[in-house]
Design a protein around this motif. Structure first.
Motif, PDB file in Angstrom:
ATOM      1  N   THR A   2       0.823  -1.210   0.000  1.00 44.27           N
ATOM      2  CA  THR A   2       0.000   0.000   0.000  1.00 44.27           C
ATOM      3  C   THR A   2       0.855   1.258   0.000  1.00 44.27           C
ATOM      4  O   THR A   2       0.436   2.301  -0.507  1.00 44.27           O
ATOM      5  CB  THR A   2      -0.937   0.014   1.219  1.00 44.27           C
ATOM      6  OG1 THR A   2      -0.160  -0.136   2.415  1.00 44.27           O
ATOM      7  CG2 THR A   2      -1.941  -1.124   1.133  1.00 44.27           C
ATOM      8  N   LYS A  22       3.761   1.453  -1.522  1.00 43.31           N
ATOM      9  CA  LYS A  22       4.561   1.483  -2.750  1.00 43.31           C
ATOM     10  C   LYS A  22       3.719   0.999  -3.931  1.00 43.31           C
ATOM     11  O   LYS A  22       4.146   0.166  -4.723  1.00 43.31           O
ATOM     12  CB  LYS A  22       5.802   0.613  -2.591  1.00 43.31           C
ATOM     13  CG  LYS A  22       6.716   1.035  -1.449  1.00 43.31           C
ATOM     14  CD  LYS A  22       7.896   0.079  -1.295  1.00 43.31           C
ATOM     15  CE  LYS A  22       8.801   0.488  -0.144  1.00 43.31           C
ATOM     16  NZ  LYS A  22       9.931  -0.449   0.043  1.00 43.31           N
ATOM     17  N   ALA A  23       2.506   1.507  -4.009  1.00 49.60           N
ATOM     18  CA  ALA A  23       1.568   1.048  -5.036  1.00 49.60           C
ATOM     19  C   ALA A  23       2.122   1.244  -6.442  1.00 49.60           C
ATOM     20  O   ALA A  23       1.938   0.386  -7.321  1.00 49.60           O
ATOM     21  CB  ALA A  23       0.236   1.778  -4.884  1.00 49.60           C
ATOM     22  N   ALA A  24       2.817   2.365  -6.679  1.00 46.92           N
ATOM     23  CA  ALA A  24       3.348   2.639  -8.022  1.00 46.92           C
ATOM     24  C   ALA A  24       4.407   1.603  -8.406  1.00 46.92           C
ATOM     25  O   ALA A  24       4.439   1.127  -9.553  1.00 46.92           O
ATOM     26  CB  ALA A  24       3.945   4.048  -8.074  1.00 46.92           C
ATOM     27  N   GLU A  25       5.259   1.224  -7.445  1.00 43.06           N
ATOM     28  CA  GLU A  25       6.295   0.231  -7.732  1.00 43.06           C
ATOM     29  C   GLU A  25       5.687  -1.135  -8.024  1.00 43.06           C
ATOM     30  O   GLU A  25       6.142  -1.859  -8.914  1.00 43.06           O
ATOM     31  CB  GLU A  25       7.256   0.131  -6.544  1.00 43.06           C
ATOM     32  CG  GLU A  25       8.086   1.389  -6.321  1.00 43.06           C
ATOM     33  CD  GLU A  25       9.021   1.244  -5.129  1.00 43.06           C
ATOM     34  OE1 GLU A  25       9.470   0.101  -4.877  1.00 43.06           O
ATOM     35  OE2 GLU A  25       9.290   2.256  -4.465  1.00 43.06           O
ATOM     36  N   SER A  85       2.637  -1.706  -9.198  1.00 41.73           N
ATOM     37  CA  SER A  85       1.975  -1.624 -10.506  1.00 41.73           C
ATOM     38  C   SER A  85       2.995  -1.726 -11.640  1.00 41.73           C
ATOM     39  O   SER A  85       2.742  -2.379 -12.667  1.00 41.73           O
ATOM     40  CB  SER A  85       1.186  -0.314 -10.617  1.00 41.73           C
ATOM     41  OG  SER A  85       0.113  -0.292  -9.700  1.00 41.73           O
ATOM     42  N   LYS A  86       4.138  -1.093 -11.462  1.00 36.97           N
ATOM     43  CA  LYS A  86       5.178  -1.151 -12.492  1.00 36.97           C
ATOM     44  C   LYS A  86       5.689  -2.574 -12.668  1.00 36.97           C
ATOM     45  O   LYS A  86       5.932  -3.045 -13.785  1.00 36.97           O
ATOM     46  CB  LYS A  86       6.328  -0.219 -12.126  1.00 36.97           C
ATOM     47  CG  LYS A  86       7.433  -0.167 -13.176  1.00 36.97           C
ATOM     48  CD  LYS A  86       8.535   0.813 -12.777  1.00 36.97           C
ATOM     49  CE  LYS A  86       9.641   0.841 -13.828  1.00 36.97           C
ATOM     50  NZ  LYS A  86      10.734   1.785 -13.435  1.00 36.97           N
ATOM     51  N   SER A 120       3.471  -4.537 -14.836  1.00 31.66           N
ATOM     52  CA  SER A 120       3.164  -3.909 -16.121  1.00 31.66           C
ATOM     53  C   SER A 120       3.013  -4.967 -17.219  1.00 31.66           C
ATOM     54  O   SER A 120       3.874  -5.835 -17.388  1.00 31.66           O
ATOM     55  CB  SER A 120       4.278  -2.933 -16.505  1.00 31.66           C
ATOM     56  OG  SER A 120       4.017  -2.342 -17.753  1.00 31.66           O
ATOM     57  N   ASP A 169      -5.329  -4.400 -12.888  1.00 34.30           N
ATOM     58  CA  ASP A 169      -4.466  -3.739 -11.904  1.00 34.30           C
ATOM     59  C   ASP A 169      -4.292  -4.691 -10.723  1.00 34.30           C
ATOM     60  O   ASP A 169      -5.068  -4.664  -9.765  1.00 34.30           O
ATOM     61  CB  ASP A 169      -5.086  -2.421 -11.442  1.00 34.30           C
ATOM     62  CG  ASP A 169      -4.209  -1.702 -10.407  1.00 34.30           C
ATOM     63  OD1 ASP A 169      -3.073  -2.174 -10.164  1.00 34.30           O
ATOM     64  OD2 ASP A 169      -4.665  -0.682  -9.846  1.00 34.30           O
ATOM     65  N   SER A 185      -2.476  -4.715  -8.201  1.00 33.75           N
ATOM     66  CA  SER A 185      -2.239  -4.137  -6.875  1.00 33.75           C
ATOM     67  C   SER A 185      -3.522  -4.048  -6.058  1.00 33.75           C
ATOM     68  O   SER A 185      -3.473  -3.950  -4.824  1.00 33.75           O
ATOM     69  CB  SER A 185      -1.602  -2.748  -6.999  1.00 33.75           C
ATOM     70  OG  SER A 185      -2.480  -1.832  -7.619  1.00 33.75           O
ATOM     71  N   ARG A 193      -2.486  -5.878  -2.266  1.00 34.68           N
ATOM     72  CA  ARG A 193      -2.413  -5.124  -1.021  1.00 34.68           C
ATOM     73  C   ARG A 193      -2.719  -6.015   0.182  1.00 34.68           C
ATOM     74  O   ARG A 193      -2.346  -5.690   1.305  1.00 34.68           O
ATOM     75  CB  ARG A 193      -3.413  -3.954  -1.047  1.00 34.68           C
ATOM     76  CG  ARG A 193      -4.873  -4.418  -1.152  1.00 34.68           C
ATOM     77  CD  ARG A 193      -5.877  -3.281  -1.003  1.00 34.68           C
ATOM     78  NE  ARG A 193      -5.836  -2.745   0.339  1.00 34.68           N
ATOM     79  CZ  ARG A 193      -6.428  -3.317   1.396  1.00 34.68           C
ATOM     80  NH1 ARG A 193      -7.074  -4.458   1.253  1.00 34.68           N
ATOM     81  NH2 ARG A 193      -6.352  -2.766   2.582  1.00 34.68           N
TER      82      ARG A 193
END
Length: 746
Positions: free
Chosen positions: A560, A562-565, A567-568, A571, A644, A646, A650
């Motif tokens: 939660t 580091k959601a962007a990491e 998601s990356k 990818s 998505d 994530s 989570r």
């Protein structure tokens, strides 16, 4: 329906707090406050009590003779219901409290604490309302409730809701501290049941509450419905031939291998045998049904031989139900239980056999019907029409019985509504914590779940923190024993044991904030934060549970925050679930994707998941199964897709394999546990087509965990599902219009 043929019915990993210590039962009558689960007294603590009592005992001539006054009144009341706080030291007598006009015979009335110690049980007559309260005449000011329950317990769980109402119970007696209240619809009124999964560490004290019969067995004749194959099927060996063909092709599909000539020959051999039977002119209706069942299966096998694709649903030979009189051995009736224990019988294991209305999603149960399971369970009499069923760890060999059911507990109320809170109270009879979880306890559970999920339990600092937390509690017990030593003088063994339990509960509650702070600090350092305060202030830190359909989940702050990491890392990949033989409309009628074990108590029949039977032995039946796939642009039908990942990553309750391991968590189950991971970054890199991610209990399909795409097989299915959503007033799923979410493959 929940679960499916892409193994959504595998069992989930039993995420339990890292520190799980046995403890004596909570005092009966605990109320709104939720004391944390104490540790069992160690040998030195027992000696401490004895030594302290001996040291504090007054000279013999100063002890008031029994005939001259009431026995010593134990200090205070059990932490709980009214959370009464009494000063340390001897409590005033009833005569001193009430004055000279108090009738003299009041001195002979036993203190309420001692009455509770003699075995009062909740729900028996009026004892549940009085057990554990101060002696009459003691006026105690009730403190304001400063730490309310995280999940209030409803008086009346909503009737017919298949998933029930999830609640959190304090302490560490239940996996993830969770229980569920279900009110099944029935002709006799609601049948209210509490369902929970006891941790293996807490089993000992539960078993201490029981007087078990079962060593003496008697023969009885009973009528049973059994599933049998037809004589023609056995004669022509159709079931065997079709099973061989299915198994051979299934193996190729699972491992993404080319079809072999042997598999093709097995299919053709079975097809010839089935067609030969179908061409017979003298088949009866049941034999025609049997032959057509096998032909349908072989047509599916043939399609997979030609086109490949996802593995097939689990296959079983054709059978029909017949009633037979059979002789069985059952435990002899229980003798009189030992004082202070509950009568219990050891019997063959079973599960609630409920029924689910496929249109409304309403779950019903008559209060008696049960399906068979491979293992043993205790049938427990709680008195006054109340009962419980417990499937123990100790009596169920993990190499021979269904692993996923070990630790399952059912508490049953009499027919009718309004038993929600007493269902929780009754846990005290089983020596289990019976209070809703408070926010302070919730943070401890959140931290311990993160320790497990992030693999921090092997670090020296975290190990030291757990040891320090235990030490803090031990010291608090020692201090309280010294403070209250005079109140323990003269108590018999049972009363002394009860008061020691109360002291443990009080110590655990008092020291909990310190324990949380110690563990938070260690977890912070282990995960790169400057301090526990910095961790608590971080964006990902959220020590409150989220509702997932009919269950509660705890998040993990490494996702939660580091959601962007995350998601990356995912990818170009999605999480997918193939519902296979499941029905999309029935699935969304309940609104959840549920594990095999959850489906069984919801009233959803078997045959939905791909390997339901095997998953019960591997331990996978407590989870739903998803796979990591390259994001499909034109996916096949009967599929749920989370573009998505994530959204689900989570959670702190998943584990995964880069391959098909049947969700194994049973070391003795015959399935390899090598390669298990809970690391989302490793999961994102999975490359095997048969990889699997197991989420405990299930996934919410209509709320915050809803899929981003629902792929129906045909256009008419999409139309029906959209109409269903319209009738339910559902216009969006996770902020996206349902018309965009629901798609069709054809």
């Amino acid at each position: 329906m929940m679960g499916t043929n892409s193994k959504s019915s595998h069992a989930s990993y039993a995420v339990s707090p890292t520190v799980t210590t046995d403890s004596p039962s909570a005092p009966v009558g605990l109320g709104t406050q939720s004391p944390p689960e104490p540790a069992v007294l160690t040998e030195w603590e027992t000696e401490l009590v004895q030594d302290t009592v001996s040291a504090a005992a007054p000279p013999a001539e100063s002890v008031i003779p029994e005939e001259d006054g009431a026995p010593p009144i134990p200090t205070g009341a059990p932490v709980g219901a009214e959370d009464h706080e009494l000063p340390a030291g001897p409590a005033p007598s009833a005569e001193e409290e009430a004055g000279a006009e108090q009738p003299s015979d009041a001195q002979a009335e036993p203190a309420a604490d001692q009455q509770a110690a003699e075995g009062d049980q909740p729900g028996n007559d009026e004892s549940a309302d009085t057990s554990g309260l101060p002696a009459e005449g003691l006026e105690v000011e009730e403190p304001e409730e400063t730490d309310p329950p995280l999940t209030p317990v409803p008086d009346e769980p909503p009737v017919g809701v298949a998933t029930g109402t999830p609640i959190l119970v304090g302490g560490e007696d239940f996996i993830s501290s969770q229980a569920t209240l279900v009110a099944y619809a029935s002709a006799d009124g609601p049948r209210e049941v509490l369902l929970a999964h006891v941790t293996e560490e807490a089993e000992g004290k539960l078993l201490e509450a029981l007087s078990v019969s079962g060593t003496k067995m008697v023969d009885v004749e009973v009528e049973e419905e059994v599933k049998e194959r037809l004589a023609l099927d056995k004669e022509k060996q159709l079931g065997e031939l079709v099973t061989k063909a299915t198994t051979s092709v299934q193996h190729k599909l699972k491992d993404n291998l080319p079809m072999s000539e042997a598999s093709i020959q097995k299919h053709q051999q079975a097809l010839d045998a089935v067609n030969s039977v179908l061409s017979s002119p003298d088949l009866d209706d049941k034999e025609k049904e049997m032959a057509q069942y096998y032909l349908d299966q072989l047509n599916l096998v043939g399609e997979k031989i030609n086109n490949g694709g996802e593995p097939m649903p689990h296959f079983e030979p054709f059978g029909h139900m017949v009633t037979k009189t059979v002789t069985k051995q059952i435990p002899a009736p229980a003798d009189e239980p030992e004082p202070g224990t509950l009568a219990a019988q050891l019997r063959d294991a079973s599960r609630i056999q409920a029924t689910l209305d496929p249109q409304t999603g309403e779950s019903s149960w008559d209060g008696t019907s049960r399906s068979k399971a491979n293992g043993k369970e205790y049938a427990i009499d709680l008195g006054d029409g109340w009962s419980a069923v417990y499937r123990p760890y100790a009596a169920n060999d993990p190499s021979k019985t269904e692993f996923s059911m070990r630790g399952q507990l059912e508490v049953h109320a009499p027919a009718g509504a309004g038993h929600g809170k007493e269902l929780v109270d009754r846990l005290a009879q089983l020596h289990l914590v019976n209070q809703p979880m408070t926010a302070a306890e919730g943070e401890w559970t959140y931290l311990t779940n993160n320790v497990t999920a992030q693999g921090l339990d092997k670090g020296a600092a975290v190990k030291a923190a757990f040891a320090e937390a235990k030490g803090l509690e031990d010291l608090q017990v020692q201090e309280l024993v010294h403070q209250q030593a005079s109140s323990l003088i003269g108590l018999d063994e049972d009363a002394l044991h009860y008061q020691v339990k109360r002291i443990q509960l009080e110590a655990a509650k008092t020291v909990l904030p310190k324990k949380v702070a110690v563990l938070r600090e260690a977890v912070a350092k282990a995960t790169g934060f400057e301090s526990g305060d910095a961790l608590a202030a971080s964006s990902g830190y959220d020590p409150t549970p989220a509702t997932s359909g009919g269950w509660l989940t705890w998040s993990r702050f490494d996702v939660t925050g580091k959601a962007a990491e995350v998601s990356k890392a995912f990818s170009g990949k999605s999480l997918t679930h193939n519902i296979g033989g499941g029905d999309m409309m029935k699935l969304f009628a309940t609104g959840v994707l549920a594990s095999t074990e959850k489906r069984s108590v919801m009233g959803i029949g078997g045959g939905v998941g791909m390997s339901e039977a095997a998953d019960k032995y591997s331990g996978g039946a407590n989870s739903v199964f998803l796979r990591v796939k390259k994001t499909p642009t034109s996916p096949g039908g009967g599929r749920l897709i989370w573009d998505d990942p994530s959204v689900l990553m989570r959670r702190s309750d998943y584990y995964a394999y880069d391959g098909d391991h049947f969700g194994a968590i049973n070391p003795a189950g015959g399935k390899s546990m090598h390669g298990m991971t809970r690391d989302p970054m490793k999961i994102a890199s999975f490359s095997q087509s048969n990889n699997e991610i197991m989420f405990r209990d299930g996934i919410d399909l209509l709320g915050a965990e809803a899929p981003s795409r629902i792929i129906c097989t045909y256009a008419h299915e999409r139309t029906e599902l959209l109409e269903f959503f319209k009738n339910r007033g559902i216009t969006h799923l996770r902020g996206k219009a349902v018309e965009d979410v629901v798609q069709s493959a054809h």
